[in-house]
Scaffold this motif. Structure first.
Motif, short mmCIF file in Angstrom:
data_model
loop_
_atom_site.label_atom_id
_atom_site.label_comp_id
_atom_site.label_asym_id
_atom_site.label_seq_id
_atom_site.Cartn_x
_atom_site.Cartn_y
_atom_site.Cartn_z
N TRP A 174 26.30 35.17 36.34
CA TRP A 174 26.71 34.52 37.57
C TRP A 174 28.21 34.44 37.78
O TRP A 174 28.69 34.51 38.91
N ALA A 175 28.98 34.26 36.72
CA ALA A 175 30.44 34.18 36.89
C ALA A 175 31.01 35.47 37.48
O ALA A 175 31.75 35.41 38.47
N PRO A 176 30.69 36.64 36.93
CA PRO A 176 31.21 37.87 37.56
C PRO A 176 30.66 38.11 38.96
O PRO A 176 31.38 38.60 39.84
N MET A 177 29.42 37.76 39.20
CA MET A 177 28.84 38.00 40.52
C MET A 177 29.55 37.16 41.59
O MET A 177 29.81 37.63 42.68
N SER A 178 29.87 35.92 41.25
CA SER A 178 30.58 35.09 42.24
C SER A 178 32.03 35.53 42.38
O SER A 178 32.62 35.40 43.45
N LYS A 179 32.60 36.08 41.32
CA LYS A 179 33.99 36.54 41.39
C LYS A 179 34.12 37.80 42.24
O LYS A 179 35.20 38.10 42.75
N TRP A 180 33.03 38.54 42.42
CA TRP A 180 33.06 39.71 43.30
C TRP A 180 33.38 39.29 44.73
O TRP A 180 33.90 40.10 45.52
N LEU A 181 33.07 38.05 45.11
CA LEU A 181 33.40 37.58 46.46
C LEU A 181 34.92 37.52 46.66
O LEU A 181 35.43 37.87 47.73
N ILE A 182 35.65 37.10 45.63
CA ILE A 182 37.11 37.06 45.72
C ILE A 182 37.66 38.48 45.81
O ILE A 182 38.52 38.78 46.63
N SER A 183 37.15 39.35 44.95
CA SER A 183 37.62 40.74 44.97
C SER A 183 37.25 41.41 46.29
O SER A 183 38.04 42.18 46.85
N GLY A 184 36.05 41.15 46.78
CA GLY A 184 35.62 41.74 48.04
C GLY A 184 36.48 41.30 49.20
O GLY A 184 36.83 42.11 50.06
N ALA A 185 36.84 40.04 49.23
CA ALA A 185 37.71 39.54 50.30
C ALA A 185 39.08 40.21 50.24
O ALA A 185 39.67 40.54 51.27
N SER A 186 39.56 40.44 49.03
CA SER A 186 40.84 41.11 48.87
C SER A 186 40.76 42.56 49.32
O SER A 186 41.69 43.08 49.94
N PHE A 187 39.63 43.24 49.04
CA PHE A 187 39.47 44.62 49.49
C PHE A 187 39.32 44.72 51.00
O PHE A 187 39.77 45.69 51.61
N LEU A 188 38.72 43.73 51.62
CA LEU A 188 38.56 43.76 53.07
C LEU A 188 39.89 43.59 53.80
O LEU A 188 40.03 43.99 54.96
N ASP A 189 40.87 42.99 53.14
CA ASP A 189 42.17 42.74 53.75
C ASP A 189 43.26 43.69 53.25
O ASP A 189 44.43 43.32 53.22
N LEU A 190 42.92 44.90 52.87
CA LEU A 190 43.93 45.82 52.31
C LEU A 190 45.05 46.14 53.29
O LEU A 190 46.14 46.49 52.87
N HIS A 191 44.81 46.00 54.59
CA HIS A 191 45.85 46.30 55.58
C HIS A 191 46.34 45.04 56.27
O HIS A 191 46.84 45.11 57.40
N ARG A 192 46.24 43.92 55.57
CA ARG A 192 46.72 42.64 56.10
C ARG A 192 48.23 42.72 56.32
O ARG A 192 48.95 43.31 55.52
N PRO A 193 48.74 42.15 57.41
CA PRO A 193 50.20 42.16 57.63
C PRO A 193 50.92 41.47 56.46
O PRO A 193 50.47 40.44 55.96
N THR A 194 52.04 42.06 56.06
CA THR A 194 52.73 41.53 54.88
C THR A 194 53.31 40.14 55.09
O THR A 194 53.53 39.43 54.12
N ASP A 195 53.53 39.73 56.32
CA ASP A 195 54.04 38.38 56.54
C ASP A 195 52.98 37.32 56.26
O ASP A 195 53.29 36.14 56.14
N LYS A 196 51.73 37.73 56.14
CA LYS A 196 50.65 36.80 55.83
C LYS A 196 50.25 36.83 54.36
O LYS A 196 49.29 36.19 53.97
N ILE A 197 50.99 37.57 53.54
CA ILE A 197 50.69 37.68 52.11
C ILE A 197 51.60 36.75 51.33
O ILE A 197 52.81 36.74 51.52
#
Length: 97
Positions: free
Chosen positions: A7-30
């Motif tokens: 369960w720990a790695p499965m829930s951590k995939w949500l953090i990684s997935g959110a990061s992958f979805l925002d790969l082109h996020r504007p740099t002023d929001k990082i």
């Protein structure tokens, strides 16, 4: 599966997935502090996952993904703020009348 090894790695995939979805996020929001923490977390826990018995390959893979996506964001932020500088918009003229 009723163990933390699942369960720990499965829930951590949500953090990684959110990061992958925002790969082109504007740099002023990082946030440099946030992505430095995520990058270091991914790096340290990838190593930890290989040291525990039994070896937790799922935890290792999610931390490698977290490290990669967070390092990407961190690199973009450092490049935009300290190396390249802010980009000027196309079509703007520096000379105004």
């Amino acid at each position: 599966p009723f163990t933390v090894h699942f369960w720990a790695p499965m829930s951590k995939w949500l953090i990684s997935g959110a990061s992958f979805l925002d790969l082109h996020r504007p740099t002023d929001k990082i946030s440099i502090a946030q992505y430095t923490a995520l990058t270091l977390t991914g790096m340290f826990f990838s190593r930890y996952a290989l040291l525990v018995q039994p070896i937790n390959y799922t935890l290792c893979s999610v931390n490698i993904a977290l490290f990669g996506s967070s390092a990407w964001h961190l690199g973009r932020k450092i490049d935009a703020d300290y190396i390249s500088g802010p980009k000027k918009e196309e079509g703007t003229d520096e000379k105004s009348e």
